[in-house]
Structures are given as C-alpha cells and as structure tokens.
Design a protein around this motif. Sequence first.
Motif, PDB file in Angstrom:
ATOM      1  N   ALA A  32     -31.776  26.547 -61.765  1.00 12.41           N
ATOM      2  CA  ALA A  32     -32.448  25.245 -61.722  1.00 12.41           C
ATOM      3  C   ALA A  32     -31.448  24.104 -61.883  1.00 12.41           C
ATOM      4  CB  ALA A  32     -33.524  25.168 -62.805  1.00 12.41           C
ATOM      5  N   GLN A  33     -30.343  24.384 -62.560  1.00 12.99           N
ATOM      6  CA  GLN A  33     -29.322  23.356 -62.749  1.00 12.99           C
ATOM      7  C   GLN A  33     -28.233  23.445 -61.668  1.00 12.99           C
ATOM      8  OE1 GLN A  33     -29.933  23.004 -67.605  1.00 12.99           O
ATOM      9  NE2 GLN A  33     -27.859  22.967 -66.822  1.00 12.99           N
ATOM     10  N   GLY A  34     -28.536  24.146 -60.576  1.00  8.98           N
ATOM     11  CA  GLY A  34     -27.637  24.124 -59.423  1.00  8.98           C
ATOM     12  C   GLY A  34     -26.527  25.148 -59.462  1.00  8.98           C
ATOM     13  N   GLY A  35     -26.626  26.164 -60.317  1.00  7.12           N
ATOM     14  CA  GLY A  35     -25.581  27.172 -60.393  1.00  7.12           C
ATOM     15  C   GLY A  35     -25.953  28.439 -59.626  1.00  7.12           C
ATOM     16  N   THR A  36     -25.018  29.393 -59.604  1.00  5.58           N
ATOM     17  CA  THR A  36     -25.268  30.692 -58.980  1.00  5.58           C
ATOM     18  C   THR A  36     -26.102  31.530 -59.940  1.00  5.58           C
ATOM     19  OG1 THR A  36     -22.966  30.489 -58.339  1.00  5.58           O
ATOM     20  CG2 THR A  36     -24.094  32.526 -57.697  1.00  5.58           C
ATOM     21  N   PRO A  37     -27.298  31.947 -59.565  1.00  2.00           N
ATOM     22  CA  PRO A  37     -28.174  32.597 -60.538  1.00  2.00           C
ATOM     23  C   PRO A  37     -27.689  33.982 -60.964  1.00  2.00           C
ATOM     24  CG  PRO A  37     -29.221  32.527 -58.378  1.00  2.00           C
ATOM     25  CD  PRO A  37     -27.944  31.772 -58.245  1.00  2.00           C
ATOM     26  N   ASP A  38     -26.952  34.687 -60.088  1.00  2.00           N
ATOM     27  CA  ASP A  38     -26.624  36.074 -60.442  1.00  2.00           C
ATOM     28  C   ASP A  38     -25.240  36.236 -61.069  1.00  2.00           C
ATOM     29  OD1 ASP A  38     -25.273  35.379 -58.259  1.00  2.00           O
ATOM     30  OD2 ASP A  38     -25.760  37.155 -57.060  1.00  2.00           O
ATOM     31  N   VAL A  39     -24.756  35.137 -61.701  1.00  2.07           N
ATOM     32  CA  VAL A  39     -23.445  35.213 -62.342  1.00  2.07           C
ATOM     33  C   VAL A  39     -23.487  36.303 -63.426  1.00  2.07           C
ATOM     34  CG1 VAL A  39     -23.919  33.476 -64.142  1.00  2.07           C
ATOM     35  CG2 VAL A  39     -21.581  33.833 -63.331  1.00  2.07           C
ATOM     36  N   SER A  40     -22.376  37.063 -63.550  1.00  2.00           N
ATOM     37  CA  SER A  40     -22.358  38.096 -64.582  1.00  2.00           C
ATOM     38  C   SER A  40     -20.999  38.121 -65.277  1.00  2.00           C
ATOM     39  CB  SER A  40     -22.660  39.459 -63.973  1.00  2.00           C
ATOM     40  OG  SER A  40     -21.496  39.973 -63.374  1.00  2.00           O
ATOM     41  N   TYR A  41     -20.965  38.805 -66.395  1.00  2.00           N
ATOM     42  CA  TYR A  41     -19.772  38.910 -67.215  1.00  2.00           C
ATOM     43  C   TYR A  41     -18.533  39.222 -66.382  1.00  2.00           C
ATOM     44  CZ  TYR A  41     -16.652  40.770 -70.860  1.00  2.00           C
ATOM     45  OH  TYR A  41     -15.595  41.017 -71.683  1.00  2.00           O
ATOM     46  N   ALA A  42     -18.668  40.161 -65.464  1.00  5.87           N
ATOM     47  CA  ALA A  42     -17.518  40.630 -64.685  1.00  5.87           C
ATOM     48  C   ALA A  42     -16.928  39.543 -63.797  1.00  5.87           C
ATOM     49  CB  ALA A  42     -17.929  41.839 -63.851  1.00  5.87           C
ATOM     50  N   ASP A  43     -17.757  38.515 -63.462  1.00  8.98           N
ATOM     51  CA  ASP A  43     -17.268  37.461 -62.551  1.00  8.98           C
ATOM     52  C   ASP A  43     -16.356  36.450 -63.242  1.00  8.98           C
ATOM     53  OD1 ASP A  43     -18.943  38.596 -60.694  1.00  8.98           O
ATOM     54  OD2 ASP A  43     -20.601  37.206 -61.123  1.00  8.98           O
ATOM     55  N   LEU A  44     -16.408  36.405 -64.567  1.00 10.74           N
ATOM     56  CA  LEU A  44     -15.689  35.337 -65.274  1.00 10.74           C
ATOM     57  C   LEU A  44     -14.285  35.777 -65.638  1.00 10.74           C
ATOM     58  CD1 LEU A  44     -18.530  34.036 -67.626  1.00 10.74           C
ATOM     59  CD2 LEU A  44     -17.781  33.091 -65.442  1.00 10.74           C
ATOM     60  N   GLU A  45     -13.326  35.095 -65.054  1.00 11.86           N
ATOM     61  CA  GLU A  45     -11.920  35.439 -65.278  1.00 11.86           C
ATOM     62  C   GLU A  45     -11.230  34.364 -66.107  1.00 11.86           C
ATOM     63  OE1 GLU A  45      -9.805  37.886 -64.500  1.00 11.86           O
ATOM     64  OE2 GLU A  45     -11.411  39.138 -63.670  1.00 11.86           O
ATOM     65  N   PRO A  46     -10.633  34.730 -67.226  1.00 15.01           N
ATOM     66  CA  PRO A  46      -9.833  33.735 -67.958  1.00 15.01           C
ATOM     67  C   PRO A  46      -8.542  33.418 -67.198  1.00 15.01           C
ATOM     68  CG  PRO A  46      -9.695  35.882 -69.034  1.00 15.01           C
ATOM     69  CD  PRO A  46     -10.681  36.025 -67.904  1.00 15.01           C
ATOM     70  N   ALA A  47      -7.824  32.388 -67.622  1.00 18.25           N
ATOM     71  CA  ALA A  47      -6.576  31.997 -66.974  1.00 18.25           C
ATOM     72  C   ALA A  47      -5.603  33.176 -66.954  1.00 18.25           C
ATOM     73  CB  ALA A  47      -5.955  30.811 -67.714  1.00 18.25           C
ATOM     74  N   ALA A  48      -4.825  33.249 -65.850  1.00 20.30           N
ATOM     75  CA  ALA A  48      -4.035  34.453 -65.587  1.00 20.30           C
ATOM     76  C   ALA A  48      -2.871  34.649 -66.552  1.00 20.30           C
ATOM     77  CB  ALA A  48      -3.514  34.414 -64.155  1.00 20.30           C
ATOM     78  N   GLU A  49      -2.223  33.564 -66.934  1.00 22.53           N
ATOM     79  CA  GLU A  49      -1.082  33.707 -67.839  1.00 22.53           C
ATOM     80  C   GLU A  49      -1.611  34.041 -69.227  1.00 22.53           C
ATOM     81  OE1 GLU A  49       2.052  33.410 -66.961  1.00 22.53           O
ATOM     82  OE2 GLU A  49       1.604  32.853 -64.879  1.00 22.53           O
ATOM     83  N   SER A  50      -1.114  35.114 -69.819  1.00 22.59           N
ATOM     84  CA  SER A  50      -1.617  35.446 -71.155  1.00 22.59           C
ATOM     85  C   SER A  50      -0.557  36.135 -71.989  1.00 22.59           C
ATOM     86  CB  SER A  50      -2.865  36.323 -71.052  1.00 22.59           C
ATOM     87  OG  SER A  50      -2.490  37.628 -70.703  1.00 22.59           O
ATOM     88  N   THR A  51      -0.713  36.025 -73.276  1.00 21.37           N
ATOM     89  CA  THR A  51       0.198  36.694 -74.199  1.00 21.37           C
ATOM     90  C   THR A  51      -0.568  37.059 -75.470  1.00 21.37           C
ATOM     91  OG1 THR A  51       2.336  36.544 -75.337  1.00 21.37           O
ATOM     92  CG2 THR A  51       0.992  34.564 -75.330  1.00 21.37           C
ATOM     93  N   ALA A  52      -0.222  38.165 -76.066  1.00 24.55           N
ATOM     94  CA  ALA A  52      -0.895  38.582 -77.297  1.00 24.55           C
ATOM     95  C   ALA A  52      -0.053  38.186 -78.504  1.00 24.55           C
ATOM     96  CB  ALA A  52      -1.122  40.083 -77.292  1.00 24.55           C
ATOM     97  N   VAL A  53      -0.725  37.663 -79.516  1.00 23.83           N
ATOM     98  CA  VAL A  53      -0.068  37.432 -80.808  1.00 23.83           C
ATOM     99  C   VAL A  53      -0.312  38.689 -81.620  1.00 23.83           C
ATOM    100  CG1 VAL A  53      -0.056  36.001 -82.892  1.00 23.83           C
ATOM    101  CG2 VAL A  53      -0.529  34.951 -80.652  1.00 23.83           C
ATOM    102  N   ARG A  54       0.775  39.329 -82.092  1.00 20.51           N
ATOM    103  CA  ARG A  54       0.633  40.642 -82.730  1.00 20.51           C
ATOM    104  C   ARG A  54       0.945  40.600 -84.223  1.00 20.51           C
ATOM    105  NH1 ARG A  54      -0.191  44.461 -78.934  1.00 20.51           N
ATOM    106  NH2 ARG A  54       0.120  43.706 -76.791  1.00 20.51           N
ATOM    107  N   ALA A  55       0.353  41.527 -84.963  1.00 15.77           N
ATOM    108  CA  ALA A  55       0.580  41.606 -86.407  1.00 15.77           C
ATOM    109  C   ALA A  55       2.012  42.056 -86.673  1.00 15.77           C
ATOM    110  CB  ALA A  55      -0.401  42.590 -87.040  1.00 15.77           C
ATOM    111  N   ASP A  56       2.701  41.347 -87.595  1.00 13.76           N
ATOM    112  CA  ASP A  56       4.069  41.757 -87.906  1.00 13.76           C
ATOM    113  C   ASP A  56       4.113  42.629 -89.166  1.00 13.76           C
ATOM    114  OD1 ASP A  56       3.484  39.859 -89.746  1.00 13.76           O
ATOM    115  OD2 ASP A  56       5.184  38.535 -89.258  1.00 13.76           O
ATOM    116  N   ARG A  57       2.947  42.985 -89.656  1.00 19.25           N
ATOM    117  CA  ARG A  57       2.868  43.950 -90.773  1.00 19.25           C
ATOM    118  C   ARG A  57       1.498  44.610 -90.691  1.00 19.25           C
ATOM    119  NH1 ARG A  57       1.434  38.745 -93.791  1.00 19.25           N
ATOM    120  NH2 ARG A  57       3.253  38.007 -92.697  1.00 19.25           N
ATOM    121  N   SER A  58       1.317  45.719 -91.369  1.00 21.86           N
ATOM    122  CA  SER A  58      -0.007  46.336 -91.393  1.00 21.86           C
ATOM    123  C   SER A  58      -0.699  45.935 -92.687  1.00 21.86           C
ATOM    124  CB  SER A  58       0.113  47.854 -91.290  1.00 21.86           C
ATOM    125  OG  SER A  58       0.869  48.330 -92.373  1.00 21.86           O
ATOM    126  N   GLY A  59      -2.013  46.003 -92.693  1.00 22.89           N
ATOM    127  CA  GLY A  59      -2.754  45.607 -93.884  1.00 22.89           C
ATOM    128  C   GLY A  59      -4.159  45.158 -93.536  1.00 22.89           C
TER     129      GLY A  59
END
Lengths: 494, 494
Positions: free
Chosen positions: B387-414
Amino acid sequence: MQLETATIDIGTSRPLVLLHAADADELGAHPLDRVRIEWAEGTTTGIVKRTDELVEHGTVGLTEPLHHVRGPVAVTLAGSPSSVGAIRKKLDDAELERTELERIVQDIHENRLSDVELSAYVSAVYANGLSLEETTHLTTAMSEIGQQLTWETPVVADKHSIGGVAGNCVTPIMVAIVAAAGVTMPKTSSRAVTSPAGTADVMEVFCDVEHSIDEIESIVAETNACLVWGGGVDLSPVDDEIIRAENPLSIDPEGQLVASVLSKKRSAGSTHVVIDVPYGEGAKVESLAAARGLADDFKRVADHLGIDVCCAITHGADPIGRGVGPVLEARDVLAVLEGLEEAPESLRLKSIRLSELLLDHCGVDADVLDLLESGRALERFREIVAAQGGTPDVSYADLEPAAESTAVRADRSGIVTRVDNRALCDLARRAGAPLDGRAGLVVHPSAGDEIDVGDPLCTIHAQTTAKLEEAASLADRLEPIRVRSKTDALVERR
Amino acid sequence: MQLETATIDIGTSRPLVLLHAADADELGAHPLDRVRIEWAEGTTTGIVKRTDELVEHGTVGLTEPLHHVRGPVAVTLAGSPSSVGAIRKKLDDAELERTELERIVQDIHENRLSDVELSAYVSAVYANGLSLEETTHLTTAMSEIGQQLTWETPVVADKHSIGGVAGNCVTPIMVAIVAAAGVTMPKTSSRAVTSPAGTADVMEVFCDVEHSIDEIESIVAETNACLVWGGGVDLSPVDDEIIRAENPLSIDPEGQLVASVLSKKRSAGSTHVVIDVPYGEGAKVESLAAARGLADDFKRVADHLGIDVCCAITHGADPIGRGVGPVLEARDVLAVLEGLEEAPESLRLKSIRLSELLLDHCGVDADVLDLLESGRALERFREIVAAQGGTPDVSYADLEPAAESTAVRADRSGIVTRVDNRALCDLARRAGAPLDGRAGLVVHPSAGDEIDVGDPLCTIHAQTTAKLEEAASLADRLEPIRVRSKTDALVERR
C-alpha cells in the motif's frame, strides 16, 4: 572528507563552518555539530551550518575566526568540547571543580562553544548559582586570560560600579581627585553596550581613550592616573563573550557578576578597590538586603584573591547628575570639577563621598573637598586629558550638545514621584547616544521636587529632527519622569 | 532606517538579518538584537548579525525565513519577544501559567527565539523542572500547532519508545501484529537524528515513507495501519526545534520529553498508547525507580489529555535485535515476521510482549503468538508495504548489507560483560548509517554469553573500504563489546 575552502564574512565570533547540504549529509553532520578541520598548517574545530547556495558542493565556507585556514582541508566529525559536560553538571546543580571552570573559561575564550552551549552555561549559573569557592576559581581562571598590568607602587586604587543608573559619571571626577591626592589610579572603563554612554565614551569627548599598554604606562608615570578604554588592553576578555549571552536574556547571575568584575580588577593589577552597588526600584539590585549580600560576596571572593575591596551601597533608583549621553555627561563632570553653579549636586556629592571612601581605604589621609574646591582636581584632570592627547584647557562652556532640542514638559502640577533610569536611557539612545556623542538628554527635577504644569521635565538633544521626533514620541509612551498631583486622585478621564 | 534587501542563503531556521556594520551602528543594533522590518506587504521581525562584506552599506541581507520580504524596507529596533520574560521566570524557578507556555511554544514555532533564548528555555526546564500542570499545558499547546489527524474508529492504537537502545526495531513487527488483530494502528515514526536508523529509515528499505495525509488515510483504510515518516505530516513540529537545542547539550528534560511524546500522540489522534521505557546502564533512564517515575508522569499527563497510556518498562542496557543500521534492522524485522532461525530472540520476545500489552490495553483479546507464527502478521506487513508503494513479496533473503565488511573479534576468552548501545550506534554511524542504508553492523553475542578468543563480537558493513577502516579503528578505541576473562584478573600488561 576533502574539501576546498572559501572565506565567508558573517559578523560572528563563532568559528562557523558552512557545508553544502550534500556534503553535510555525506559527513553525517547536523547543524551545530562540530567538525575537525585539518589543513597544511594545523588542526582546528568549527561549528556546522548547512547551506544550499553560499558554498558549492565540495567547498567549505569558513567565517572570520577561521579565515587563516586555507584549503584543501580534511573535514571530519568531532565531538563536543569537554566543557559541555561541565555545563551539564552545573545544570544538574552540582559543584564544579577548579579544572572544570578553567575548561569552560578556556572554551569560551577560544570561541569553541555554540550559542546554545554558551547560553546553557549562563542559564545554569543563573538558575543554580555559584558557591564562594566556584566564584573564586572562576575569577582566577578569567583573570589569567588576556593581558596583565603590573605597577611599581604598592597601592593601586580602582573603582567599579555595577551599573544601571543613568548619568552616574563619577569616575573621571574620582580619578582626578585620587590622583591629585598622590595615589596611583590607572582606570580602564567600558564603552556603552546597552547604555547611552560608558565612561570611555564620555572621556572620548575630551581625548583619545584607546592606548597601548606602553602608552598607558607613560600616561600613568606622568599623571598618576589614566582614563582609558579597557577594550584596548584586553583585560579578562572572556567577560565580553559571557555578556553577549546575558544581554538578550536580561540576566546577570550574581556569581558571574562578581567573577567578571574582580577578574578585570585582578588583571589590571589593582590592590584597593571601591565597588559602587546602587540599589533601588528598577536598579540591578532592588533591595538593601540584596545589595548587602552582593557586597559581602565581593569582599569574600576579593579576600581570596588578595584584593582589598570596600563596597559603597548607594541610591540607584534615579539618575546621578543631569546629563545622559557622552557630551552631556562630560559637561556635568566639568561643572563639578570647575565648581560651577550648574554642577549637579547628586554627582558632586557622590563623587566626593566615594573618593573619601577610596582614599581612606588606601590608607591615605586627604581633604577631598579641598582637592576639589582648590581646583587641584581640575588641574590633574586636565593633565590626564593632555597626556591622552586631548586639549588640556577644555572647559564646560566649550561643550555643546546637539543643536536640535525639545523639552518634555509636565502636563500637571505636583510632586515628582519617579525618575526612571531605564526609560531615560532608552530615550537617550533613541536620540542617538552614544554614536552621536552630542545626543542625549538633560534631566531637570529630582524625585520629590515640586513641579508646576508646563515646567520642563527633561530636554532631549539630537542631531536631526527625525531622531528628535522619534525620541519625543518615545518619551510620550514611556513617561520617564512621573508627576503626581497633590490635589487630585484622578490622573485623566477618557 | 530605509534599506534595500538582498537574500542570503545560510542554512538556518532563524530569521537572521545581516546588517552592514555601519548601518548596525547607526541603528544602535547589537548582535542578537531584534529589528522590526516593514515592507510594502507587512511587518516582521528578525535577529541582527553584523557583517562588513556580505551586504553593502544601505542593504539588509535576509536569510531564508525572510526570503518573502522584498525591499525597500524600513528597519527599526524591536524589543525581545514576550516569551523571553517567561523563560527568565522559569530560570527563577517559578511556575509558568498556561498563557506563558503557549507564548513560548508560539515563539518557538515562529522561529522568533534566538539560539541563546531557546537554549535558556531548555536549560531552565532541565534545571528547574516542569510541574504536572505545566507539562499538561505545554503538551496541549504543542499539540495544537501543526496538523491534526482524525480517525473514525473509536480505538486508535499507537506506541512510542523513549529510545537510546541500539536496534530495537519492534515497531514494524508490532504494527503488523496489531493490524492483523483488527485494530487500527496508523504509525508515524521519525528518521534518525543522532542514531544510526530511525523506524522511518528502516521502513524506507521496503517502501515509500513520505505520504500525504490523504494517502495515509487510504493506506489505513486498506490495511488498518501504516508505517510512515512523521516529518511528512508535520505533527507537533515545535518538538523538532526544541530537540535542536537539546542535542548539543545532551539533555532531555523529563517534563519536555513527556510533552513532546504526548503532543505528537494527541495530534496523531491516538487513543490507546503503549510507551516503551527502556532503562539501564547507558540508557536514557538509568534506574528502575527513575523509569517508574517517568512512567507515572506519562500516565498522569495523558489522563488529563484523555489519552489511555500504558507504560512498558524494559531492559535498555544492551541492544534489542542484532542489526544496527537501516537494512540490517530491516533484515531482523523480516526474520522475526518470517519465523526464521536467524530471528534475534530479543527482538522477537519484545515485539510479542509489547503487542500483547497494547492489544490488551485496547481491550482486544488476540493470540499474538498465533498471529505471528501463522504468518498472518507477515501477510499484513506485506500488504502495508504494498500500500505504501513497495514490493509486497520482499523477503529476508533479498536484503543485502553493504559488501565491504570486517569482523571485530574477541582478543581474550571469557564472559561478555557489556554490550554498549551508545558505542555501537557511534560505530554504525561511522560506517555510514543511516545515509548509506546498507551500512551498519551486526552484533553477535549478548551480555552473559561465553566467548572464545577469536570469536566474532560484531561485523561492520560499509560501502567503501575507507569507511570500513574508519569504523574499525573507532571500534578499537570504543571497545563496544567487553569480555572479561574468567581466569585472569589482568587485562593486559604494558
């Protein structure tokens, strides 16, 4: 973000950074956010304004405090200055530490605060007050910024009035008397901000008031005194920035007032100071109790700073002297010094009394009345005027107010019940003071005087008939001098 | 003073009047003074800035709010707006009358206050508070400015969160559930101001969010609900101006917060509202006691206005959901609605619980879990999107975050001891959100989780490697997700 620079001339002391809306969006910068600007010679910060036209996409516009920065520059988002946290703490009614007050003063001095932040500081201090300790730290921090004057004599006399009284030009008379008594009194004064004449504006009628520190030292060496504009020597300049936020709100928080006055005195190297605290209806301080409280605060903070302060609580409900405006006040000053019949008694009396207080406070035994009546004070005043580049033999008769004039007359007979400082100041400004040095007004009766219908209440002087008419019509609306009939309860029937 | 006019483009909502320094002196106008401008078609007022270059002697420069004024004009000094007296009264900690609050709201709405004055208002309300009566008057005055929405159904559901929690995108899920249960819920939301994504920014991933009132009415008629941007319909617009002064000071005075939220709800025609009050370390409200106090204030003021309010006090110390940034939060929303394994449990649970509360509050008996698990909420969500002019059958799989990515990792366990909302929001903004809809971050563990060295703590997404590096280096400094070793007291040795 890499941008080219353009200089933008808007009259602002704040370092504004004009970003094209597209660049601001890209940067994620909102209005009033801060950005860090890195260029070849250094790094600085500024406050964001958005624009669509004044600068192009890819260019950053810089206002005057940043005119030394030349592109290309790297612009990144920056956080708030640390003193914003201290301002919030004062809004929370917590006691500020010395270092926090120092940081606030430093950030104000370097124009790092936006108007919103500066106003929050002034509002917080007004709403929650400053303790004695905070006021002392603030005073010290403020006095350590800007120039410091030093004098070789152990006693350096000074005076200050917290203001709000029309006319009240006692300073030149006091300086002449005190210097003639052999005491050093290097006086710096302000120009009018919201009043029709500051002491510096009045002195400018006679001579130059903008002098360098070297010049001031030689004037004082020659005459024991000076009467110069303080803005020329940059004493405790943070005060001026704070006043910029206080004025539109018409607030003058007590702790801030004490810090502003005493920091200037400390920077000026003054050791013995008389502070004039006028009180009464319409004055800055309305009650005697409030005046006493303020006087005690001044003395307590001054004690901590090693300045010997004595306060004079005076009448502040109506004007001192007759003239309001630079030339008209200068005439009153000369009338008193020359001992003329035209001398307003209120100005003569207050000048004598405050001079006696100041000399006594300095531990000097002098006959003030004799210094005045013998003409020695006048002689000293003329020496000061000459040393500051003026005509030494200036006299009352030489000073002419603006030629266009009109008298405001009583429309009933009776007793003068009110002579309203604020209304008279508004009127004198409307007539053109202080920009037109010869514009202003002369007040005729004092409160309590008997008046006949048609008697002149005040005479307005202006350079043009247009200004004169504007002022006269304002006088009609403000009714600055009020007369109450002794025989009729009815003011008018409509 | 007669002057010609020139238009000046600076991004300011204030009606600034640029005067050449010589004209300003002639007029006796100081910076921040007000001037009255009379031109052929009317009279208005503006705030003075001085300039030497931007306008010529004899010309007055007018900024955008005054662009309709064309010369020649007569410029005279004007006094402060009357609400400045009321602001001073609040600084004096006196109770304001209804008419005084109305005048303040009116002057803010018409941009008559300078930044100094607006900041003094916000500071005064923060320092001295607002009584229940003042808050009620303020709310009414604010809600009467701007658009008013009206609905034909007797029950109009709404929700609001006072914010400060990263992610927390429960609104689209709640609207889908409540509308599927047959209750009208025309939801207006904000875009991000200082956060990485407002609900409107998230919904814009799916469809248009800027709709006219007519369009909104037809969307609601069709689907029982909408999820649009509130800025497009101008509900209680004074709020935005007040926020402009609150943001740089990082203050949000309680009475003002209550008035801002409830005035928007009143203008939106809402009858039954759930207000989410997250509390905890680093949230807007730090303690349970403060959250309860705020909730009581909301209910009391709402009572006076005839709005049925129920408050949900929730956990606010760490994020709700995993994504932070428009697309990443939109993914979480779809994961919950689609019943996927990827759905963050915190978001699913909070959405269910708040929907149950709201429906119960509206007097509707509905099985929320069933509405969600049967897919009926998802179906309704897709209808709203369509009703607000979007694609009605959008689904989780269609949504892509920005391509460049990096993980921040734990430098110790705990054990994860802290997941810091504010630091994560700063990080997501640095990565480019909300302007880059696909930028932001995904949070992996929750507080209390056990972590091994090298496990990912969060993954940052950005459009460019430059942005990604900037965000990663900020993550190093902020340490948004903290891990405490179970076996060693020493964090590191240097």
